[in-house]
Design a protein around this motif. Structure first.
Motif, PDB file in Angstrom:
ATOM      1  N   ARG A 138      69.475  85.484  23.950  1.00 58.93           N
ATOM      2  CA  ARG A 138      68.348  85.716  25.068  1.00 58.93           C
ATOM      3  C   ARG A 138      69.536  85.530  26.342  1.00 58.93           C
ATOM      4  NH1 ARG A 138      64.407  88.173  26.090  1.00 58.93           N
ATOM      5  NH2 ARG A 138      63.623  86.654  26.768  1.00 58.93           N
TER       6      ARG A 138
ATOM      7  N   GLU B  66      66.026  78.955  34.177  1.00 58.59           N
ATOM      8  CA  GLU B  66      66.256  78.051  33.845  1.00 58.59           C
ATOM      9  C   GLU B  66      65.362  77.327  33.914  1.00 58.59           C
ATOM     10  OE1 GLU B  66      69.089  75.750  36.302  1.00 58.59           O
ATOM     11  OE2 GLU B  66      71.195  77.185  35.835  1.00 58.59           O
TER      12      GLU B  66
ATOM     13  N   TYR C 199      69.944  81.299  31.019  1.00 60.18           N
ATOM     14  CA  TYR C 199      69.300  81.442  31.714  1.00 60.18           C
ATOM     15  C   TYR C 199      69.748  81.156  32.947  1.00 60.18           C
ATOM     16  CZ  TYR C 199      66.190  82.012  27.507  1.00 60.18           C
ATOM     17  OH  TYR C 199      65.646  82.849  27.123  1.00 60.18           O
TER      18      TYR C 199
ATOM     19  N   PHE D 134      71.502  81.166  24.397  1.00 58.88           N
ATOM     20  CA  PHE D 134      71.274  81.894  25.164  1.00 58.88           C
ATOM     21  C   PHE D 134      71.323  81.203  26.972  1.00 58.88           C
ATOM     22  CE2 PHE D 134      67.547  82.262  22.271  1.00 58.88           C
ATOM     23  CZ  PHE D 134      68.158  82.932  21.504  1.00 58.88           C
TER      24      PHE D 134
ATOM     25  N   ARG E  76      65.032  89.735  32.996  1.00 63.24           N
ATOM     26  CA  ARG E  76      65.267  89.077  31.128  1.00 63.24           C
ATOM     27  C   ARG E  76      65.751  90.369  30.223  1.00 63.24           C
ATOM     28  NH1 ARG E  76      60.643  87.980  32.585  1.00 63.24           N
ATOM     29  NH2 ARG E  76      59.444  85.493  32.277  1.00 63.24           N
TER      30      ARG E  76
ATOM     31  N   ARG F 133      63.599  77.328  29.877  1.00 59.17           N
ATOM     32  CA  ARG F 133      63.601  77.386  28.815  1.00 59.17           C
ATOM     33  C   ARG F 133      63.999  75.555  29.255  1.00 59.17           C
ATOM     34  NH1 ARG F 133      61.809  80.401  26.413  1.00 59.17           N
ATOM     35  NH2 ARG F 133      62.565  82.069  25.706  1.00 59.17           N
ATOM     36  N   LYS F 134      62.889  75.022  29.907  1.00 52.98           N
ATOM     37  CA  LYS F 134      62.958  73.553  29.892  1.00 52.98           C
ATOM     38  C   LYS F 134      62.289  72.396  28.785  1.00 52.98           C
ATOM     39  CE  LYS F 134      62.516  72.927  34.612  1.00 52.98           C
ATOM     40  NZ  LYS F 134      62.433  72.226  36.167  1.00 52.98           N
TER      41      LYS F 134
END
Length: 117
Positions: free
Chosen positions: A7, A113, A108, A106, A91, A116-117
């Motif tokens: 991803r 970003e 980002y 993955f 995406r 995906r924290k």
């Protein structure tokens, strides 16, 4: 050999062909680099999605031209417009044929970003 998905996402500054193309290549190049995709892993297929505010171009066009992924099946879709979700976002899901022990990384980038924290 098995298939696994990688991803990734990136935000784009403006809705233009040039901006979408540049972001697409930047993201895909980083996915290829971080996952050591060197031709031994065949890319099975690629799925792109864009938020509704990005419609100036198909990202698959740039992968076909710039990365020479001419024989890779690719599709482009719109993300559903969830209220208060990240805007101006591209995406991608890159599916590769790989060994069982391959662990995808993955990617980002930019404002994506925050996904995906």
């Amino acid at each position: 050999m098995i298939s696994k998905g990688i991803r990734g996402a990136i935000t784009i500054d403006e809705n233009s062909s040039e901006a979408i193309g540049g972001a697409t290549i930047k993201l895909l190049n980083e996915i290829v680099k971080r996952n050591n995709i060197d031709g031994t892993e065949l890319i099975s297929h690629v799925i792109f999605s864009l938020t509704p505010d990005l419609n100036a171009e198909f990202p698959a066009k740039y992968a076909r031209i710039n990365l020479r992924w001419k024989d890779v099946p690719m599709l482009c879709f719109n993300e559903i417009p969830v209220p208060d979700s990240l805007k101006m976002c591209l995406r991608v899901l890159v599916v590769v044929n790989c060994s069982e022990n391959f662990v995808p990384e993955f990617v980002y980038m930019g404002g994506a970003e925050s996904l995906r924290k």
